[in-house]
Design a protein around this motif. Sequence first.
Motif, PDB file in Angstrom:
ATOM      1  N   VAL A  56       4.662  12.595   6.637  1.00 10.76           N
ATOM      2  CA  VAL A  56       5.689  13.016   5.665  1.00 10.76           C
ATOM      3  C   VAL A  56       7.015  12.288   5.867  1.00 10.76           C
ATOM      4  O   VAL A  56       7.898  12.354   5.041  1.00 10.76           O
ATOM      5  N   SER A  57       7.166  11.505   6.962  1.00  6.45           N
ATOM      6  CA  SER A  57       8.409  10.738   7.106  1.00  6.45           C
ATOM      7  C   SER A  57       8.445   9.566   6.129  1.00  6.45           C
ATOM      8  O   SER A  57       9.496   8.963   5.902  1.00  6.45           O
ATOM      9  N   LYS A  58       7.288   9.224   5.569  1.00  8.17           N
ATOM     10  CA  LYS A  58       7.207   8.432   4.352  1.00  8.17           C
ATOM     11  C   LYS A  58       6.606   9.367   3.312  1.00  8.17           C
ATOM     12  O   LYS A  58       5.781  10.217   3.640  1.00  8.17           O
ATOM     13  N   ARG A  59       6.993   9.224   2.071  1.00  7.32           N
ATOM     14  CA  ARG A  59       6.480  10.130   1.046  1.00  7.32           C
ATOM     15  C   ARG A  59       4.953  10.073   1.020  1.00  7.32           C
ATOM     16  O   ARG A  59       4.375   9.005   0.807  1.00  7.32           O
ATOM     17  N   PRO A  60       4.270  11.211   1.239  1.00  4.05           N
ATOM     18  CA  PRO A  60       2.805  11.178   1.325  1.00  4.05           C
ATOM     19  C   PRO A  60       2.158  11.041  -0.052  1.00  4.05           C
ATOM     20  O   PRO A  60       2.207  11.958  -0.869  1.00  4.05           O
ATOM     21  N   PRO A  61       1.543   9.896  -0.324  1.00  7.60           N
ATOM     22  CA  PRO A  61       0.951   9.686  -1.655  1.00  7.60           C
ATOM     23  C   PRO A  61      -0.404  10.379  -1.798  1.00  7.60           C
ATOM     24  O   PRO A  61      -1.074  10.685  -0.808  1.00  7.60           O
ATOM     25  N   SER A  62      -0.782  10.618  -3.039  1.00  7.28           N
ATOM     26  CA  SER A  62      -2.116  11.132  -3.351  1.00  7.28           C
ATOM     27  C   SER A  62      -2.931  10.014  -3.985  1.00  7.28           C
ATOM     28  O   SER A  62      -2.411   9.217  -4.765  1.00  7.28           O
ATOM     29  N   GLY A  63      -4.210   9.977  -3.660  1.00  9.48           N
ATOM     30  CA  GLY A  63      -5.069   8.939  -4.218  1.00  9.48           C
ATOM     31  C   GLY A  63      -6.418   9.492  -4.607  1.00  9.48           C
ATOM     32  O   GLY A  63      -6.782  10.611  -4.242  1.00  9.48           O
ATOM     33  N   THR A  64      -7.147   8.704  -5.358  1.00 14.47           N
ATOM     34  CA  THR A  64      -8.515   9.050  -5.748  1.00 14.47           C
ATOM     35  C   THR A  64      -9.433   7.920  -5.305  1.00 14.47           C
ATOM     36  O   THR A  64      -9.286   6.777  -5.753  1.00 14.47           O
TER      37      THR A  64
ATOM     38  N   ALA B  93       9.381   3.262   9.787  1.00 19.79           N
ATOM     39  CA  ALA B  93       8.294   2.995   8.843  1.00 19.79           C
ATOM     40  C   ALA B  93       8.830   2.528   7.492  1.00 19.79           C
ATOM     41  O   ALA B  93       8.166   2.630   6.487  1.00 19.79           O
ATOM     42  N   HIS B  94      10.061   2.040   7.505  1.00 21.79           N
ATOM     43  CA  HIS B  94      10.678   1.503   6.289  1.00 21.79           C
ATOM     44  C   HIS B  94      10.782   2.574   5.205  1.00 21.79           C
ATOM     45  O   HIS B  94      10.515   2.310   4.031  1.00 21.79           O
ATOM     46  N   SER B  95      11.180   3.772   5.563  1.00 20.59           N
ATOM     47  CA  SER B  95      11.250   4.873   4.612  1.00 20.59           C
ATOM     48  C   SER B  95      12.368   4.655   3.606  1.00 20.59           C
ATOM     49  O   SER B  95      13.497   4.316   3.975  1.00 20.59           O
ATOM     50  N   TRP B  96      12.051   4.901   2.337  1.00 23.48           N
ATOM     51  CA  TRP B  96      13.103   4.808   1.322  1.00 23.48           C
ATOM     52  C   TRP B  96      13.942   6.075   1.267  1.00 23.48           C
ATOM     53  O   TRP B  96      14.909   6.137   0.514  1.00 23.48           O
ATOM     54  N   TYR B  97      13.608   7.086   2.080  1.00 24.43           N
ATOM     55  CA  TYR B  97      14.498   8.246   2.213  1.00 24.43           C
ATOM     56  C   TYR B  97      15.892   7.797   2.670  1.00 24.43           C
ATOM     57  O   TYR B  97      16.890   8.448   2.389  1.00 24.43           O
TER      58      TYR B  97
ATOM     59  N   THR C  48       0.832  -1.206   0.000  1.00 23.47           N
ATOM     60  CA  THR C  48       0.000   0.000   0.000  1.00 23.47           C
ATOM     61  C   THR C  48       0.867   1.256   0.000  1.00 23.47           C
ATOM     62  O   THR C  48       0.616   2.203   0.728  1.00 23.47           O
ATOM     63  N   GLY C  49       1.914   1.229  -0.839  1.00 24.28           N
ATOM     64  CA  GLY C  49       2.651   2.449  -1.115  1.00 24.28           C
ATOM     65  C   GLY C  49       1.940   3.212  -2.217  1.00 24.28           C
ATOM     66  O   GLY C  49       0.779   2.939  -2.549  1.00 24.28           O
ATOM     67  N   ALA C  50       2.632   4.168  -2.825  1.00 30.13           N
ATOM     68  CA  ALA C  50       1.999   5.048  -3.813  1.00 30.13           C
ATOM     69  C   ALA C  50       1.380   4.272  -4.967  1.00 30.13           C
ATOM     70  O   ALA C  50       0.264   4.572  -5.403  1.00 30.13           O
ATOM     71  N   SER C  51       2.084   3.257  -5.474  1.00 32.18           N
ATOM     72  CA  SER C  51       1.558   2.496  -6.621  1.00 32.18           C
ATOM     73  C   SER C  51       0.312   1.722  -6.247  1.00 32.18           C
ATOM     74  O   SER C  51      -0.686   1.714  -6.981  1.00 32.18           O
ATOM     75  N   GLY C  52       0.355   1.036  -5.112  1.00 28.79           N
ATOM     76  CA  GLY C  52      -0.813   0.283  -4.669  1.00 28.79           C
ATOM     77  C   GLY C  52      -2.004   1.186  -4.418  1.00 28.79           C
ATOM     78  O   GLY C  52      -3.142   0.847  -4.781  1.00 28.79           O
ATOM     79  N   ILE C  53      -1.754   2.344  -3.830  1.00 28.60           N
ATOM     80  CA  ILE C  53      -2.830   3.289  -3.516  1.00 28.60           C
ATOM     81  C   ILE C  53      -3.519   3.775  -4.786  1.00 28.60           C
ATOM     82  O   ILE C  53      -4.738   3.976  -4.811  1.00 28.60           O
ATOM     83  N   GLN C  54      -2.764   3.949  -5.858  1.00 28.79           N
ATOM     84  CA  GLN C  54      -3.368   4.365  -7.122  1.00 28.79           C
ATOM     85  C   GLN C  54      -4.082   3.216  -7.818  1.00 28.79           C
ATOM     86  O   GLN C  54      -5.130   3.412  -8.445  1.00 28.79           O
ATOM     87  N   ALA C  55      -3.532   2.015  -7.719  1.00 25.08           N
ATOM     88  CA  ALA C  55      -4.081   0.884  -8.469  1.00 25.08           C
ATOM     89  C   ALA C  55      -5.308   0.268  -7.805  1.00 25.08           C
ATOM     90  O   ALA C  55      -6.233  -0.187  -8.492  1.00 25.08           O
ATOM     91  N   ILE C  56      -5.350   0.237  -6.495  1.00 24.51           N
ATOM     92  CA  ILE C  56      -6.397  -0.481  -5.758  1.00 24.51           C
ATOM     93  C   ILE C  56      -7.813  -0.045  -6.150  1.00 24.51           C
ATOM     94  O   ILE C  56      -8.666  -0.898  -6.440  1.00 24.51           O
TER      95      ILE C  56
ATOM     96  N   GLN D 209      -1.787  -5.297   3.747  1.00 30.82           N
ATOM     97  CA  GLN D 209      -1.118  -4.061   4.168  1.00 30.82           C
ATOM     98  C   GLN D 209      -0.184  -4.318   5.343  1.00 30.82           C
ATOM     99  O   GLN D 209      -0.585  -4.892   6.349  1.00 30.82           O
ATOM    100  N   ARG D 210       1.065  -3.861   5.184  1.00 29.36           N
ATOM    101  CA  ARG D 210       2.003  -3.919   6.312  1.00 29.36           C
ATOM    102  C   ARG D 210       1.967  -2.621   7.107  1.00 29.36           C
ATOM    103  O   ARG D 210       1.795  -2.611   8.314  1.00 29.36           O
ATOM    104  N   THR D 211       2.137  -1.493   6.389  1.00 27.11           N
ATOM    105  CA  THR D 211       2.160  -0.189   7.056  1.00 27.11           C
ATOM    106  C   THR D 211       1.164   0.729   6.386  1.00 27.11           C
ATOM    107  O   THR D 211       1.277   1.014   5.190  1.00 27.11           O
ATOM    108  N   PRO D 212       0.167   1.224   7.114  1.00 24.37           N
ATOM    109  CA  PRO D 212      -0.793   2.156   6.501  1.00 24.37           C
ATOM    110  C   PRO D 212      -0.136   3.487   6.178  1.00 24.37           C
ATOM    111  O   PRO D 212       0.831   3.893   6.833  1.00 24.37           O
ATOM    112  N   ASN D 213      -0.653   4.136   5.159  1.00 24.71           N
ATOM    113  CA  ASN D 213      -0.102   5.400   4.667  1.00 24.71           C
ATOM    114  C   ASN D 213      -1.054   6.551   4.960  1.00 24.71           C
ATOM    115  O   ASN D 213      -2.260   6.368   5.076  1.00 24.71           O
TER     116      ASN D 213
END
Length: 538
Positions: A321-329, A486-490, A179-187, A201-205
Amino acid sequence: MDTDAVVVGAGFAGIRMLIELQKLGLTAVALEAGSDLGGTWYWNRYPGARTDSESWSYCFPFPEIEQAWNWVERYPGQEEVQRYIGFVADRFDVRRNVRFGQRVTSAHYDDASARWAITTEDGSSFTCTYFFTALGHLSVPQEPTFPGRGSFRGEVYQTSQWPKEKVDFTGKRVAVIGTGASGIQAIPHIAQAAEHLTVFQRTPNYVMPAQNHDLDDDFRRTIKDSYPEVWSMARNHVFGFPMGPAGRTYDDVADDAERDRIFEEGWQAGGFHFVFETFDDLILDQRSNDAAAEFIRKKIRDTVHDPATAELLSPRGYPYVSKRPPSGTNYYETFNRDNVSLVDISQNAIETLTETGLRTGGQDYEFDVIVFATGFDAVTGAISKIDIRGEHGVELKEQWSGGPETFLGIGSAGFPNMFMICGPQSAYANIPVIIEKVVEWLSRAIEHMREHGYQSMQPTPQAVEGWTKLVADIFGMTLLPAGESAHSWYLGANTPGKPRRVLFYFGGAAGYFQELDKVADADFEGFDFSQAPAVAAR
């Protein structure tokens, strides 16, 4: 093939660099693994893939392109972005310089000739003076490592390597893992077609509503007339967006009700407007961050009908914001559908894939399709896939064994004329805005070498050490380090075995541009130059 420059990658960065090299009168070739232009917008064609930067700032600042191109949506989808990149490449006639289906495997510097030898997977070879990497931050998929993956007999897809052919989910039992950015857009898109969708889901966004919409002619005309202002705002904004600062901090607002009113305005504006137009200390003051996080959790509770599901979807334990905050619809709304289930795997990891699905928490789930939305080996992943060797055969992979070490995110000591366009430790911001400035800086550097008869330039070890420390120090001034939990890729924390090191400069786009200008204005202080011989070895 012998050429002045080789560019690896043909997305935004690669095409922009080809245009600049053409202006400089240099011969150049871009090597692209895909069969078309686009970079990440070529590979990521999963349902719902779109930008989270508004279209009129996710582009090149070329006046002739700005007036000719008409964006369809506020946040353009994958196909529209890829068409745009192709449109720009054709307008500047640089597509002819791209070699498709060429995955670079090695790049070795020859000390005697001061040139780079580049080899691709099919055995093709290229030699050049200037070696540019335009690999993108999100271009190497995080391969799923679940036991038993090969045993599943159904269909398997990965968001970051989606097939060109349309995937039909109609009437199928589908699992989405991640449930990162890609999953949030695709779901939400998959849910509309599937018989049943189960999200693991492992970590909610913290998911912002994109508030996407089509653009009309009046709006497009207004944007075209105001592009100078758009770019001025973007270049001076902390993260490269055409927005102004919020102009207030947590302590400037007297009560929680007023703070919630401000957050509501940001929520309705959508996307990164919630981050940047609410409170300027959102990633600096824990109180401000806590208020934003609780506002979002309240929105989740108000949207998702089932309280238990709402709680699972509510992020806790790490700052917003410590994980990149995704946008979804319609992301949270999707979990109100009768055909959608959510499974928490934070405490019970997926044990194994089976012939008919997967097992977690001692329970077997059966599916027809499994979609892995497991993210990327971000920032350094692509460059680490190439066998890069600099002076005296030193391997970049070995030099970066403890994490990347660069100067300005552009160069690394011991690797002459190797230039990374938005490489590790470059600015974390709206990427086309950063690319533009970096390419302009590189053009200025090449001109500087020409004027002084230099054959190569590379950062000094002292400059690299100073920049790496600065990047870490700035990161440490924010709330972002908590994202490591939170497993940040930063920090590369989302990739098993990857060394933890800050991968971005978080001093803002304007701050980064000032650092670039400071170096260039001081005759590229922090770089060592070597004099070209009277007759260069070829």
